[in-house]
Design an enzyme around this catalytic site. Structure first.
Site, mmCIF file in Angstrom:
data_model
loop_
_atom_site.group_PDB
_atom_site.id
_atom_site.type_symbol
_atom_site.label_atom_id
_atom_site.label_comp_id
_atom_site.label_asym_id
_atom_site.label_seq_id
_atom_site.Cartn_x
_atom_site.Cartn_y
_atom_site.Cartn_z
ATOM 1 N N TRP A 101 14.388 8.131 10.356
ATOM 2 C CA TRP A 101 14.645 8.716 9.039
ATOM 3 C C TRP A 101 14.457 10.225 9.070
ATOM 4 O O TRP A 101 15.221 10.965 8.454
ATOM 5 C CB TRP A 101 13.746 8.089 7.969
ATOM 6 C CG TRP A 101 14.055 6.648 7.705
ATOM 7 C CD1 TRP A 101 13.198 5.597 7.836
ATOM 8 C CD2 TRP A 101 15.300 6.077 7.255
ATOM 9 N NE1 TRP A 101 13.832 4.434 7.495
ATOM 10 C CE2 TRP A 101 15.111 4.688 7.138
ATOM 11 C CE3 TRP A 101 16.554 6.612 6.944
ATOM 12 C CZ2 TRP A 101 16.119 3.818 6.720
ATOM 13 C CZ3 TRP A 101 17.570 5.756 6.534
ATOM 14 C CH2 TRP A 101 17.353 4.387 6.427
ATOM 15 N N ASP A 173 8.769 12.477 2.667
ATOM 16 C CA ASP A 173 9.498 11.241 2.373
ATOM 17 C C ASP A 173 8.472 10.112 2.463
ATOM 18 O O ASP A 173 8.002 9.781 3.545
ATOM 19 C CB ASP A 173 10.611 11.066 3.420
ATOM 20 C CG ASP A 173 11.333 9.727 3.295
ATOM 21 O OD1 ASP A 173 11.018 8.946 2.371
ATOM 22 O OD2 ASP A 173 12.229 9.464 4.132
ATOM 23 N N LYS A 197 11.136 -0.278 -1.422
ATOM 24 C CA LYS A 197 10.108 -0.810 -0.526
ATOM 25 C C LYS A 197 8.840 -1.159 -1.311
ATOM 26 O O LYS A 197 8.351 -2.253 -1.202
ATOM 27 C CB LYS A 197 9.772 0.188 0.586
ATOM 28 C CG LYS A 197 10.731 0.149 1.775
ATOM 29 C CD LYS A 197 11.905 1.057 1.652
ATOM 30 C CE LYS A 197 12.874 0.952 2.800
ATOM 31 N NZ LYS A 197 13.497 2.215 3.129
#
Ligand SMILES: *Cc1c(COP(=O)(O)O)cnc(C)c1O
Length: 362
Positions: A101, A173, A197
């Site tokens: 990511w 993030d 999530k």
């Protein structure tokens, strides 16, 4: 019958917030319509929207210096929106690369300015098995911001001490570990987290941003991409994904009901310790590639020593009611995601399955 859901995202949600949504789906609080059908400018929706924001403020102890925003487009859009707002062709930002990511975030930054790689823990096998030490960071004090990924969803590493970046604004993030434990929000200029999530359904990303940092955002970009637009309009500049925010509200209210983020952390630590202990005590059968100090409490990645048995492990687990354990297509192996909706009992069921599977096949 609901399964034990170890999916990496979208992930399982706690049952109570879903039951609440079911119970009021057709008639929201006697209004004769679903919350989905309400105007985003109406009283019914506005109350839900503001409650979600105030629950976040309370649960994460968000200081008054920070705005709480809801933005569409997910974390991947944030990879672009952060540099779009805070980089120019003449400025650079530091990126701490700890996984797939973060690599994607770097790529998006190249469209607006210069991302500098201030740390990269990729190893010779193109894998990430650790978080860098403070001494490894090669920070530029002139950087517009430092970007990090607090939890590496794919490879199962997690920052347990946030880096010291001096006076440079820190951007994180936190898509896969927001709300897993209390954090000091004041250390961050901007935090973003896709909801699917640990907060709710997909379609929405939570942004916590310091007002001073926000004020530095570029004004020569389209309004809909400026953080300031969301802050000035209480995240109601245009129609937000109202049902996603409503479900986030339900999940946040559940977190408060069960005792807040401190209680959630206690459960998460117990879950992670149970699972890593099962891997470690069957070390001849399972192996965890991540360095111990960098192990994630949210995504536990492991291999079977005999990799040919991994398919059977996943299939037999599914038969026993546990889904979502197949590793990411890049990493292979097994990945068990232990987000907030996973209970200690779920993990106890898994570890007894693991002990038994090792005994039968070892
Ligand atoms: C899942 C995830 C993303 C991507 O989220 P999208 O909503 O699919 O864009 C980004 N970063 C991290 C850490 C993630 O876990």
């Amino acid at each position: 019958m609901r399964v034990i859901n170890f999916n990496p995202g979208p992930a399982g949600l706690p049952t109570a917030p879903l039951e609440r949504a079911r119970d009021e789906l057709l008639d929201f609080q006697g209004t004769g319509m679903s919350i989905i059908e309400h105007s985003h400018r109406g009283k019914a929706y506005e109350a839900v929207h503001n409650e979600a924001i105030s629950l976040l403020k309370e649960l994460l102890s968000v200081p008054d210096t920070h705005e709480i925003l809801f933005i569409q487009g997910g974390a991947s859009q944030q990879f672009a929106q952060v540099p779009m707002n805070f980089l120019t062709k003449d400025t650079s930002a530091d990126y701490l690369v700890t996984g797939g990511w973060s690599e994607k975030a770097v790529e998006e930054a190249r469209y607006y300015g210069t991302p500098r790689i201030a740390a990269n823990t990729v190893n010779a096998d193109k894998r990430f098995t650790r978080i860098p030490t403070q001494a490894e960071l090669q920070l530029d004090p002139k950087a517009a911001y430092v970007h990090m990924t607090s939890n590496n969803t794919l490879f199962g590493t997690q920052w347990h001490t946030f880096p010291d970046v001096g006076q440079v604004p820190l951007v994180a993030d936190m898509s896969s570990d927001i709300l897993w434990k209390p954090i000091d929000v004041s250390r961050f200029a901007l935090i973003y987290a896709g909801a699917q999530k640990n907060i709710g359904p997909s379609g929405i990303v939570l942004v916590l941003v310091h007002k001073d940092f926000l004020a530095k955002g570029r004004k020569d970009i389209p309004k809909v991409f400026r953080y300031a637009t969301y802050a000035e309009n209480n995240s109601l500049y245009n129609t937000p994904p109202t049902f996603s925010i409503y479900l986030c509200r339900n999940v946040l209210a559940w977190i408060k009901d069960v005792g807040g983020v401190k209680q959630i952390e206690a459960w998460n630590r117990e879950k992670g310790e149970l699972l890593y202990a099962a891997i470690d005590r069957n070390a001849g059968f399972y192996r965890a590639p991540v360095e111990k100090a960098s192990r994630s409490y949210m995504n536990v990645v492991f291999r079977l020593r005999d990799e040919k048995l991994e398919e059977a492990f996943v299939a037999e687990g599914a038969k026993a009611g546990m889904v979502g354990m197949k590793g990411h297509r890049i990493t292979g192996g097994i990945r068990v995601s232990l987000y907030n909706a996973v209970t200690v009992d779920h993990v106890k069921t898994l570890v007894s399955f693991m002990d038994d599977f090792a005994k039968r096949n070892g």
